[in-house]
Design an enzyme around this catalytic site. Structure first.
Site, PDB file in Angstrom:
ATOM      1  CB  CYS A   6      -0.571   2.585   4.064  1.00  0.00           C
ATOM      2  SG  CYS A   6      -2.024   1.935   3.505  1.00  0.00           S
ATOM      3  CG  ASP A   7       3.184   1.014   4.430  1.00  0.00           C
ATOM      4  OD1 ASP A   7       2.703   1.521   5.438  1.00  0.00           O
ATOM      5  OD2 ASP A   7       2.884  -0.259   3.863  1.00  0.00           O
ATOM      6  CB  CYS A  58      -0.962   0.130   1.064  1.00  0.00           C
ATOM      7  SG  CYS A  58      -2.014   1.498   1.370  1.00  0.00           S
TER       8      CYS A  58
END
Ligand code: NAP
Length: 297
Positions: free
Chosen positions: A130-131, A127
């Site tokens: 997200c990261d 992701c």
């Protein structure tokens, strides 16, 4: 006893909950991880009618709040089994309902490389939204050739020093619009007809081995974003649903499974198009049909 238990709090499940709660039904949503489903990975959603542009996280959060305001009851538990008399068994207990809607979506496909699971959170991610920020100013690779991979590469190009986009063919599935945008990024290097054959490093990812034209080369990267599609995980529903060769639940008339009172909605079922629009459509339909059939019993 609940009227409807919904398994999964992605767009399909939350939409089903919204419709059922607004119809004054007693509803329980059971989610294994966190709400939002796959859409939270989308950097930008620009094809949802009526909304110009919105991040996946904002979309999911808005939807969750909207359902919460209707009195949502949600349990974060992992479902282990569903019986044909609509009992849902989790790791923590069991819950009974008149109808069950399976809206478990899909999970990220893995490359199934040695060390892949060990390196999750230590260089390997599924992701970018997200990261991605953990890799500010660093070198990363993205694997895949669909919309997710290209969007991830675009997103990471604005954060990272360099982005390798590695795809196993020389043609992309991704929309031309994204590809055009990608070609204008001067810190993105596209490597085609290439597969990742190894992940190297001791306690975190340090490089990837890429195989191309029968030659292998090690590329130094700090991060690898795997975006090679998704797959369903429907083994636990085998007693109440038929699945196709890829594991998607076979439904008739959109959301009916082979078991009375058990419905499937969203990406987890066999369908032509897996999009936000079709997920919310399934969610609204499954709840409406479940309520109608409950009334007619
Ligand atoms: P996808 O379209 O299924 O693409 C998966 C990509 O991974 C393909 O390029 C595939 O290669 C590659 N792949 C599959 N297995 C692989 C393996 N074992 N090793 C290496 N490569 C592998 O998945 P997606 O990009 O996640 O998109 C899923 C759906 O969501 C699509 O319908 C997509 O359009 C939609 N989506 C839409 C948006 C948007 O509208 N903004 C954003 C993201 C996703 P091949 O091409 O060679 O098969």
């Amino acid at each position: 006893m609940y009227d409807i238990i919904i398994i999964g709090a992605g767009p399909a499940g939350l939409t089903a909950a919204l419709y059922a709660l607004r119809a004054n039904k007693k509803v329980l949503v059971i989610e294994a991880k966190s709400y939002g489903g796959q859409i939270i990975k989308a950097n930008k959603v620009e094809n949802y009618p009526g909304i110009d542009t919105i991040s996946g996280v904002d979309f999911a959060t808005n939807l969750f709040k909207q359902v919460e305001a209707q009195g949502l009851e949600i349990k974060y538990e992992t479902v282990e089994r569903v019986t044909s008399d609509k009992e849902v068994i989790t790791g923590n207990g069991s819950y009974k309902a008149k109808a069950v809607i399976i809206a478990t979506g899909v999970e990220n496909r893995k490359l199934n490389l040695p060390k892949e699971s060990t390196f999750v959170g230590k260089g390997v991610s599924y992701c970018a939204t997200c990261d991605g920020n953990f890799f500010k100013g660093k070198i990363v690779a993205v694997n895949g050739g669909g919309n997710t991979a290209i969007e991830d590469a675009l997103y990471l190009a604005d954060i990272c020093k360099k982005v390798y986009l590695i795809h196993r063919r020389d043609e992309f599935r991704a929309e031309a619009k994204y590809l055009k945008e990608l070609k204008n990024k001067n810190n993105v290097e596209i490597i085609l007809n290439a597969t990742i054959t190894n992940l190297n490093g001791d306690d975190h990812l340090e490089s990837i081995t890429v195989s191309r034209e029968n030659k292998e080369e090690n590329i130094k990267v700090d991060g690898l974003f795997i975006a090679v599609g998704q797959e369903p995980k429907n083994e636990i529903f085998a007693n109440v649903c038929d699945v196709n060769e890829y594991g998607y639940i076979i439904t008739h008339d959109e959301v009916y499974t082979k078991t009375l009172g058990i419905y499937a909605a969203g990406d987890t079922r066999v369908k032509v198009l897996r999009q936000l629009t079709t997920a919310v459509s399934d969610g609204s339909l499954a709840a409406t049909i479940a309520i109608k059939e409950m009334r007619e019993k």
